[in-house]
Design a protein around this motif. Sequence first.
Motif, PDB file in Angstrom:
ATOM      1  N   LEU A  59       0.752  -1.242   0.010  1.00 19.72           N
ATOM      2  CA  LEU A  59       0.138   0.057  -0.130  1.00 19.72           C
ATOM      3  C   LEU A  59       0.869   1.063   0.086  1.00 19.72           C
ATOM      4  O   LEU A  59       0.367   2.240   0.689  1.00 19.72           O
ATOM      5  N   GLY A  60       1.843   1.224  -0.486  1.00 21.84           N
ATOM      6  CA  GLY A  60       3.040   2.250  -0.636  1.00 21.84           C
ATOM      7  C   GLY A  60       3.866   2.147  -1.717  1.00 21.84           C
ATOM      8  O   GLY A  60       4.943   2.668  -1.743  1.00 21.84           O
ATOM      9  N   SER A  61       3.342   2.129  -3.027  1.00 20.17           N
ATOM     10  CA  SER A  61       4.176   1.714  -4.281  1.00 20.17           C
ATOM     11  C   SER A  61       3.960   2.872  -5.241  1.00 20.17           C
ATOM     12  O   SER A  61       4.880   2.953  -6.259  1.00 20.17           O
ATOM     13  N   ASN A  62       2.826   3.662  -5.134  1.00 13.06           N
ATOM     14  CA  ASN A  62       2.606   4.798  -6.311  1.00 13.06           C
ATOM     15  C   ASN A  62       2.069   3.858  -7.453  1.00 13.06           C
ATOM     16  O   ASN A  62       2.200   4.360  -8.848  1.00 13.06           O
ATOM     17  N   ASN A  63       1.956   2.582  -7.776  1.00 15.90           N
ATOM     18  CA  ASN A  63       1.654   1.952  -8.646  1.00 15.90           C
ATOM     19  C   ASN A  63       0.052   1.795  -9.139  1.00 15.90           C
ATOM     20  O   ASN A  63      -0.666   0.889  -9.178  1.00 15.90           O
ATOM     21  N   TYR A  64      -0.396   3.129  -9.374  1.00 15.75           N
ATOM     22  CA  TYR A  64      -1.716   3.374  -9.437  1.00 15.75           C
ATOM     23  C   TYR A  64      -2.568   2.620 -10.253  1.00 15.75           C
ATOM     24  O   TYR A  64      -3.575   2.249  -9.946  1.00 15.75           O
ATOM     25  N   LEU A  65      -2.012   2.208 -11.413  1.00  8.21           N
ATOM     26  CA  LEU A  65      -2.943   1.373 -12.429  1.00  8.21           C
ATOM     27  C   LEU A  65      -2.426   0.062 -12.349  1.00  8.21           C
ATOM     28  O   LEU A  65      -2.921  -0.695 -13.197  1.00  8.21           O
ATOM     29  N   GLY A  66      -1.499  -0.453 -11.594  1.00  6.69           N
ATOM     30  CA  GLY A  66      -0.908  -1.788 -11.530  1.00  6.69           C
ATOM     31  C   GLY A  66      -0.204  -2.116 -12.698  1.00  6.69           C
ATOM     32  O   GLY A  66      -0.172  -3.218 -12.941  1.00  6.69           O
ATOM     33  N   LEU A  67       0.413  -1.457 -13.311  1.00  6.55           N
ATOM     34  CA  LEU A  67       0.997  -1.567 -14.644  1.00  6.55           C
ATOM     35  C   LEU A  67       2.503  -2.379 -14.553  1.00  6.55           C
ATOM     36  O   LEU A  67       2.954  -2.713 -15.683  1.00  6.55           O
ATOM     37  N   THR A  68       3.061  -2.355 -13.540  1.00  7.92           N
ATOM     38  CA  THR A  68       4.547  -3.104 -13.416  1.00  7.92           C
ATOM     39  C   THR A  68       4.540  -4.360 -13.697  1.00  7.92           C
ATOM     40  O   THR A  68       5.757  -4.800 -14.267  1.00  7.92           O
ATOM     41  N   PHE A  69       3.634  -5.103 -13.673  1.00  9.00           N
ATOM     42  CA  PHE A  69       3.310  -6.474 -14.167  1.00  9.00           C
ATOM     43  C   PHE A  69       2.589  -6.781 -15.570  1.00  9.00           C
ATOM     44  O   PHE A  69       2.184  -7.846 -15.829  1.00  9.00           O
ATOM     45  N   ASP A  70       2.362  -5.552 -16.285  1.00 14.78           N
ATOM     46  CA  ASP A  70       1.310  -5.811 -17.351  1.00 14.78           C
ATOM     47  C   ASP A  70       2.097  -6.671 -18.539  1.00 14.78           C
ATOM     48  O   ASP A  70       3.502  -6.163 -18.526  1.00 14.78           O
ATOM     49  N   ALA A  71       1.546  -7.396 -19.014  1.00 21.96           N
ATOM     50  CA  ALA A  71       2.290  -8.430 -19.914  1.00 21.96           C
ATOM     51  C   ALA A  71       2.647  -7.779 -21.082  1.00 21.96           C
ATOM     52  O   ALA A  71       4.003  -8.039 -21.746  1.00 21.96           O
ATOM     53  N   GLU A  72       2.031  -6.845 -21.679  1.00 22.11           N
ATOM     54  CA  GLU A  72       2.454  -6.107 -22.936  1.00 22.11           C
ATOM     55  C   GLU A  72       3.536  -5.260 -22.571  1.00 22.11           C
ATOM     56  O   GLU A  72       4.578  -5.201 -23.232  1.00 22.11           O
ATOM     57  N   ALA A  73       3.653  -4.514 -21.645  1.00 18.97           N
ATOM     58  CA  ALA A  73       4.876  -3.816 -21.207  1.00 18.97           C
ATOM     59  C   ALA A  73       5.948  -4.592 -20.871  1.00 18.97           C
ATOM     60  O   ALA A  73       7.155  -4.156 -21.236  1.00 18.97           O
ATOM     61  N   VAL A  74       5.786  -5.623 -20.268  1.00 18.39           N
ATOM     62  CA  VAL A  74       7.121  -6.431 -20.087  1.00 18.39           C
ATOM     63  C   VAL A  74       7.616  -6.977 -21.131  1.00 18.39           C
ATOM     64  O   VAL A  74       8.796  -7.038 -21.116  1.00 18.39           O
ATOM     65  N   GLU A  75       6.552  -7.734 -21.938  1.00 16.49           N
ATOM     66  CA  GLU A  75       7.189  -8.136 -23.093  1.00 16.49           C
ATOM     67  C   GLU A  75       8.017  -6.991 -23.893  1.00 16.49           C
ATOM     68  O   GLU A  75       9.100  -7.310 -24.736  1.00 16.49           O
ATOM     69  N   ALA A  76       7.516  -5.787 -24.185  1.00 15.79           N
ATOM     70  CA  ALA A  76       7.960  -4.834 -24.982  1.00 15.79           C
ATOM     71  C   ALA A  76       9.303  -4.265 -24.227  1.00 15.79           C
ATOM     72  O   ALA A  76      10.418  -4.079 -25.131  1.00 15.79           O
ATOM     73  N   GLY A  77       9.523  -4.475 -23.159  1.00 14.28           N
ATOM     74  CA  GLY A  77      10.656  -4.201 -22.424  1.00 14.28           C
ATOM     75  C   GLY A  77      11.708  -5.218 -22.648  1.00 14.28           C
ATOM     76  O   GLY A  77      12.856  -4.746 -23.140  1.00 14.28           O
ATOM     77  N   VAL A  78      11.342  -6.503 -22.709  1.00 13.65           N
ATOM     78  CA  VAL A  78      12.296  -7.577 -22.751  1.00 13.65           C
ATOM     79  C   VAL A  78      12.737  -7.861 -24.322  1.00 13.65           C
ATOM     80  O   VAL A  78      13.774  -8.017 -24.490  1.00 13.65           O
ATOM     81  N   ALA A  79      11.981  -7.371 -25.262  1.00 10.83           N
ATOM     82  CA  ALA A  79      12.453  -7.410 -26.595  1.00 10.83           C
ATOM     83  C   ALA A  79      13.342  -6.367 -27.058  1.00 10.83           C
ATOM     84  O   ALA A  79      14.177  -6.611 -27.545  1.00 10.83           O
ATOM     85  N   SER A  80      13.118  -5.354 -26.277  1.00 14.42           N
ATOM     86  CA  SER A  80      14.095  -4.092 -26.653  1.00 14.42           C
ATOM     87  C   SER A  80      15.471  -4.574 -25.843  1.00 14.42           C
ATOM     88  O   SER A  80      16.441  -4.318 -26.350  1.00 14.42           O
ATOM     89  N   LEU A  81      15.467  -5.110 -24.757  1.00 17.26           N
ATOM     90  CA  LEU A  81      16.398  -5.625 -23.911  1.00 17.26           C
ATOM     91  C   LEU A  81      17.251  -6.319 -24.889  1.00 17.26           C
ATOM     92  O   LEU A  81      18.610  -6.341 -24.969  1.00 17.26           O
ATOM     93  N   ARG A  82      16.707  -7.393 -25.598  1.00 18.15           N
ATOM     94  CA  ARG A  82      17.303  -8.288 -26.248  1.00 18.15           C
ATOM     95  C   ARG A  82      18.100  -7.688 -27.456  1.00 18.15           C
ATOM     96  O   ARG A  82      19.252  -8.013 -28.081  1.00 18.15           O
ATOM     97  N   THR A  83      17.422  -6.587 -28.090  1.00 15.99           N
ATOM     98  CA  THR A  83      17.871  -6.157 -29.335  1.00 15.99           C
ATOM     99  C   THR A  83      18.676  -4.852 -29.372  1.00 15.99           C
ATOM    100  O   THR A  83      19.348  -4.669 -30.183  1.00 15.99           O
ATOM    101  N   ARG A  84      18.491  -4.023 -28.135  1.00 13.88           N
ATOM    102  CA  ARG A  84      19.176  -2.856 -28.229  1.00 13.88           C
ATOM    103  C   ARG A  84      19.964  -2.756 -26.943  1.00 13.88           C
ATOM    104  O   ARG A  84      20.595  -1.675 -26.660  1.00 13.88           O
ATOM    105  N   GLY A  85      20.008  -3.801 -26.138  1.00 19.27           N
ATOM    106  CA  GLY A  85      21.172  -3.948 -24.998  1.00 19.27           C
ATOM    107  C   GLY A  85      20.591  -3.249 -23.737  1.00 19.27           C
ATOM    108  O   GLY A  85      19.496  -2.957 -23.889  1.00 19.27           O
ATOM    109  N   THR A  86      21.309  -3.359 -22.692  1.00 18.11           N
ATOM    110  CA  THR A  86      20.942  -2.863 -21.309  1.00 18.11           C
ATOM    111  C   THR A  86      20.943  -1.344 -21.080  1.00 18.11           C
ATOM    112  O   THR A  86      20.269  -0.924 -20.254  1.00 18.11           O
ATOM    113  N   GLY A  87      21.600  -0.419 -21.868  1.00 16.66           N
ATOM    114  CA  GLY A  87      21.664   0.809 -21.598  1.00 16.66           C
ATOM    115  C   GLY A  87      22.346   1.794 -22.829  1.00 16.66           C
ATOM    116  O   GLY A  87      22.897   1.314 -23.613  1.00 16.66           O
TER     117      GLY A  87
END
Length: 419
Positions: A59-87
């Motif tokens: 009850l203290g995360s500011n995760n208002y819409l609960g999107l930290t585990f959203d499947a589409e957002a996670v997959e977009a990040g994972v795909a970018s991590l694989r193709t564009r690197g870590t930073g």
Amino acid sequence: MTDFSPRHPPSRGLFDRHLPLRQAHAALRAQGVDPFNICFDTILSPTEARLAGRRVIMLGSNNYLGLTFDAEAVEAGVASLRTRGTGTTGSRIANGSFEAHLALERALARFYGRRHAMVFTTGYQANLGVLSSVVGRGDHLLLDRDSHASLYDGARLGHARVVRFRHNDPEHLRRRLARLEGAPGAKLIVVEGLYSMIGDVAPLREIAAVKREMGAYLLVDEAHSMGVLGARGRGLAEAAGVEADVDFVVGTFSKSLGAIGGFCVSDLDGFEVMRVTCRPYMFTASLPPAVAASTVAALGRMEAQPELRGRLMANARRLYHGLKALGFSVGPTPGPIVAVATPDPPSAVALWNQLLAQGVYLNLALPPATPNGQSLLRGSVTALHTEAQIDHVLAVFDAAATALGLLGNGAARLAARSA
């Protein structure tokens, strides 16, 4: 043998000036868990975590819409991590932009209906960068007294004359501006859409009227109101119907969009010069492309699921009115930030420890970081909390506060209200 002892020892330690704060922190630790050094074993979901081997309600995360585990957002990040690197290993002005940065800026400009968008590595840096770039020496910055630390720090970095006005007081703002009539330099009003400590909102329609009357500019920090307020989630300016009066919207991706980063959008001509004048933008490594990609996906999910805002506000009302019925002192209106005021810091610390021991984690906020020196327990509701979780939180609040002598028979009052 070489003697490395100083010939002239320092007269005092570098951290001696912080001794009162160190002592206060030690006193907090002596009462139980260190509230400013929490380390979760694992985050199980947007609403639960494991801490010291036990499940706790988040009850203290500011995760208002609960999107930290959203499947589409996670997959977009994972795909970018694989193709564009870590930073990116550097700033955009030195190392160049990735397509992910440009895609994110285009998405934000489209979402807000503005011509310009600029992305920063954190929300804090967005405020530092914008306030230090758009006004400077000879200008005037009209700042709400309860503004976030990042706004105060940006004001100092920019060298404009800072004029504070009383919190959420448009008439006091108008009088402050009236005293500057005829003075050279630009006047920029800075307010927040939703204030982060007690969750109150700015009287933005009235502030916009003062802005028009006095010929000033207006910046609204929508960090906590993006995704929460407005028909499309664009924040308080949309909800109040004054978007045309807002010259700059700043915000963050670390609340409703579940990531990290900051932004500014605007329609003002010349906005793009900030890319070569804004030091917090120019001299900071840019967002990892995976974060930019996940944020674009989260923004799309937020637009596609307006029902998340409805669930969030229903949960917020359930917690807010439940705490109020138990006899707690809460903020002026229900919203995703639900703050409970306690009589003093020792009471707040004791109640916080009791709640944590019974499986409820929320934020402890103590003076001087709080408005009017209040001692607060600050909760953040999400769209994904269940009614059962919120009801459990209310029961734990009731039991913990009653055991500490902070409430009477709160359960009886809540039952009477429900009946």
